[in-house]
Enzyme design. Structure first.
Site, PDB file in Angstrom:
ATOM      1  N   TYR A 218      27.964  41.433  37.065  1.00 17.58           N
ATOM      2  CA  TYR A 218      27.444  42.001  38.319  1.00 17.58           C
ATOM      3  C   TYR A 218      28.433  42.890  39.053  1.00 17.58           C
ATOM      4  O   TYR A 218      28.123  43.416  40.103  1.00 17.58           O
ATOM      5  CB  TYR A 218      26.965  40.886  39.261  1.00 17.58           C
ATOM      6  CG  TYR A 218      27.959  39.751  39.467  1.00 17.58           C
ATOM      7  CD1 TYR A 218      29.029  39.887  40.350  1.00 17.58           C
ATOM      8  CD2 TYR A 218      27.831  38.561  38.776  1.00 17.58           C
ATOM      9  CE1 TYR A 218      29.941  38.870  40.528  1.00 17.58           C
ATOM     10  CE2 TYR A 218      28.738  37.522  38.948  1.00 17.58           C
ATOM     11  CZ  TYR A 218      29.793  37.681  39.829  1.00 17.58           C
ATOM     12  OH  TYR A 218      30.699  36.676  39.990  1.00 17.58           O
ATOM     13  N   LYS A 219      29.636  43.051  38.524  1.00 14.55           N
ATOM     14  CA  LYS A 219      30.629  43.894  39.194  1.00 14.55           C
ATOM     15  C   LYS A 219      30.512  45.317  38.652  1.00 14.55           C
ATOM     16  O   LYS A 219      29.520  45.985  38.895  1.00 14.55           O
ATOM     17  CB  LYS A 219      32.017  43.280  39.021  1.00 14.55           C
ATOM     18  CG  LYS A 219      32.133  41.958  39.790  1.00 14.55           C
ATOM     19  CD  LYS A 219      33.411  41.191  39.533  1.00 14.55           C
ATOM     20  CE  LYS A 219      33.420  39.924  40.395  1.00 14.55           C
ATOM     21  NZ  LYS A 219      34.451  38.956  39.988  1.00 14.55           N
TER      22      LYS A 219
HETATM   23  C1  LIG Z   1      34.275  37.604  40.162  1.00 14.73           C
HETATM   24  C2  LIG Z   1      35.162  36.781  39.293  1.00 14.73           C
HETATM   25  C3  LIG Z   1      34.696  35.598  38.706  1.00 14.73           C
HETATM   26  C4  LIG Z   1      33.325  35.082  39.056  1.00 14.73           C
HETATM   27  O1  LIG Z   1      32.893  34.009  38.315  1.00 14.73           O
HETATM   28  P1  LIG Z   1      31.383  33.548  38.504  1.00 14.73           P
HETATM   29  O2  LIG Z   1      31.247  32.406  37.597  1.00 14.73           O
HETATM   30  O3  LIG Z   1      30.516  34.713  38.184  1.00 14.73           O
HETATM   31  O4  LIG Z   1      31.174  33.183  39.940  1.00 14.73           O
HETATM   32  C5  LIG Z   1      35.545  34.931  37.840  1.00 14.73           C
HETATM   33  N1  LIG Z   1      36.797  35.385  37.593  1.00 14.73           N
HETATM   34  C6  LIG Z   1      37.261  36.508  38.177  1.00 14.73           C
HETATM   35  C7  LIG Z   1      38.639  36.977  37.878  1.00 14.73           C
HETATM   36  C8  LIG Z   1      36.466  37.221  39.050  1.00 14.73           C
HETATM   37  O5  LIG Z   1      36.936  38.308  39.644  1.00 14.73           O
END
Ligand SMILES: *Cc1c(COP(=O)(O)O)cnc(C)c1O
Length: 408
Positions: A218-219
């Site tokens: 989602y990023k």
């Molecule tokens: C955004 C992010 C996550 C997010 O993990 P989710 O399981 O999607 O909430 C994990 N690790 C890093 C380094 C991130 O930047």
């Protein structure tokens, strides 16, 4: 050259902006947290809902290719990170995938009991390590060291080194190839968290001889809120891992419905349960769009946007006490730039109220994501001009800007 109009006019990626549904009057500097909406996703999701789900019902598992979506989308993500066919699969969340890979690495290094990471890594990475530690009743120990101490901490008890390439707060970038080589010399395996890397900076997992990687959908991949994540396992490790999350979708023959778990060959064994089909449909649109862009051009523009941001911010640092929290050298920085300020939270709320959307990371970081597919140099220029205005007028200094929301 720092004339934003000239830079935009010469930008080879400029046409991509029109492929996104961006709201009027907003300068979106948070694509590193939630990517913008590709126009193609709107139509694709409508089709997936009305036609595939509504009309096709359960027949769509075969007829619309739902059952292969994790492999298909994973195969596309592989091309963004220098991985081979059959080495990436789109599934679950990054957190869950971290658990799968931590336990996979441990199983490949029997006799070793340490999982190593750096202090200040993204919280879920560290929390998942602590979860493995408590699940094994302390047989596995999680250890955190300062970034400068990682290499020295690679002793003969380290089974896995878990690192995030681009730091979520500062954008500081690790050298994947160099650290992987160091860990391998020490007999350890490496799990790279590429949440802020995939679709943002060039990554070559094959050249780095990487073992494992995970990342968000989602990023920078623009897969939508809560999009499925992905994981990478180097081919030569895949069939040696007995998955800890041994769900039926990772079974060799899920539709035989037998009592005995038998892992599928290859990357499919890292699946767990039924894939999130609608989420995968949106993610595929985001990835398809990203695949159209040239990664070298993407990186060049990301660096250019960051340089312009830093140049425009320099006088504000002098005057109002912002401090660059990212590496000053753009080569050591991912696709974001961050500054500290003691009133950072309120200042960010004032910015958001004026349509400049970045985010705040406790305790004092203002974070600005630079997404080359839909940001213009003129946007960066205008964003900093608005910040200057907020600082000069002290418009940020209002009680309502100090109220903390649940998500910052
Ligand atoms: C955004 C992010 C996550 C997010 O993990 P989710 O399981 O999607 O909430 C994990 N690790 C890093 C380094 C991130 O930047």
């Amino acid at each position: 050259m720092s004339d934003p109009e000239a830079l935009d006019a010469a930008d080879p990626l400029a046409p991509f902006r029109d492929r996104f549904a961006l709201p009027e009057g907003v300068i979106y500097l948070d694509g590193n947290s939630l990517g913008a909406l590709p126009k193609a996703s709107v139509a694709r999701l409508a089709e997936a809902v009305s036609e595939e789900w509504g009309r096709g019902l359960i027949t769509s598992w075969n007829a619309a290719g739902w059952v292969d979506a994790p492999q298909r989308v994973g195969g596309k993500i592989a091309r963004l990170i220098g991985a081979g066919a059959g080495e990436v699969i789109a599934c679950d969340s990054t957190s869950v995938n971290l658990f799968k890979l931590l336990t996979a690495a441990l199983s490949l290094r029997p006799g070793r009991g340490t999982i190593l990471s750096e202090r200040g890594n993204f919280p879920t990475d560290v929390y998942m390590m602590q979860g493995v530690e408590s699940l094994t009743r302390g047989a596995v120990r999680s250890r955190l060291v300062d970034p400068g101490e990682i290499e020295a901490a690679l002793d003969d008890d380290v089974a896995a080194l878990l690192l995030t390439q681009v730091h979520y707060k500062t954008g500081r970038m690790h050298d994947i190839a160099a650290l992987t080589a160091r860990a391998h010399e020490a007999g350890a395996l490496v799990i790279w968290d590429l949440s802020h890397s995939a679709g943002a900076v060039p990554v070559d997992l094959a050249a780095a001889e990487a073992d494992f990687a995970v990342g968000c959908g989602y990023k920078y991949l623009n897969g939508g809120p809560g999009a499925p994540a992905w994981l990478y396992v180097a081919k030569h490790h895949q069939d040696r891992v007995q998955p800890a999350l041994s769900g039926w979708f990772g079974h060799a023959r899920p539709f035989d419905f037998i009592d005995e778990y038998q892992p599928a060959a290859g990357i499919a064994r890292f699946l767990c349960g039924t894939p999130p089909v609608l989420g995968l449909a949106a993610l595929e649109c985001g990835v398809d769009l990203m695949l159209e862009a040239d990664m070298a051009a993407l990186r060049a523009k990301s660096v250019g946007l960051g340089e312009l941001f830093a140049v425009r911010m320099a006088p504000l640092c002098e005057e109002y006490g912002f401090v660059l929290a990212s590496p000053a050298d753009h080569a050591a920085r991912g696709s974001q730039i961050s500054y500290t300020h003691p009133d950072g939270y309120a200042i960010m709320q004032a910015l958001i109220a004026r349509g400049v959307i970045g985010d705040f990371r406790a305790p004092d970081i203002l974070r600005f994501g630079l997404t080359p597919l839909y940001l213009r140099y003129a946007d960066v220029d205008r964003a900093v001009a608005i910040l200057a205005e907020i600082m000069a007028s002290r418009a940020w200094d209002r009680p309502e800007y100090r109220i903390r929301a649940a998500v910052t």
